[in-house]
Design a protein around this motif. Structure first.
Motif, short mmCIF file in Angstrom:
data_model
loop_
_atom_site.label_atom_id
_atom_site.label_comp_id
_atom_site.label_asym_id
_atom_site.label_seq_id
_atom_site.Cartn_x
_atom_site.Cartn_y
_atom_site.Cartn_z
N GLN A 101 44.57 34.96 43.30
CA GLN A 101 44.42 35.28 44.65
C GLN A 101 43.74 34.14 45.61
O GLN A 101 44.37 33.80 46.55
N LYS B 228 42.78 37.45 37.92
CA LYS B 228 43.44 37.86 39.26
C LYS B 228 42.68 37.45 40.55
O LYS B 228 43.42 36.94 41.47
N GLU C 168 49.81 41.91 43.97
CA GLU C 168 48.91 42.26 42.98
C GLU C 168 49.43 42.76 41.64
O GLU C 168 48.61 42.62 40.39
#
Length: 94
Positions: free
Chosen positions: A90, A86, A28
């Protein structure tokens, strides 16, 4: 029009940082670093001056010779681009 160009520019920049920040063990955190460093020009400058240097909207506006409202708009764009990047990273398994 500018918003569309920012999104295209970020996608190009993402390609260059895809394998970057391997020193971060947390995926992350790695995605966040790649998202920040893939920001296009003005959103990156505004984000960096605010988050890294701790400047206010007014100080950034003065330094970049733009209005405080423009600083606020660019910061909003930066945050949106970071969130989208992000999620895309992912989803694509980076």
């Amino acid at each position: 029009m500018r918003w569309h160009l920012y999104r295209i520019e970020q996608r190009v920049r993402e390609a260059f940082v895809r394998d970057a920040f391997s020193e971060y063990e947390d995926p992350e955190l790695r995605r966040l670093a790649r998202a920040v460093y893939s920001l296009p020009g003005l959103p990156y400058k505004v984000f960096a001056l605010m988050r890294f240097d701790g400047l206010t909207y007014e100080q950034i506006a003065e330094r970049l010779h733009i209005s405080p409202q423009r600083v606020q708009n660019e910061m909003g764009r930066a945050m949106t681009l970071i969130i989208r990047s992000k999620k895309r990273q992912q989803r694509e398994g980076w």
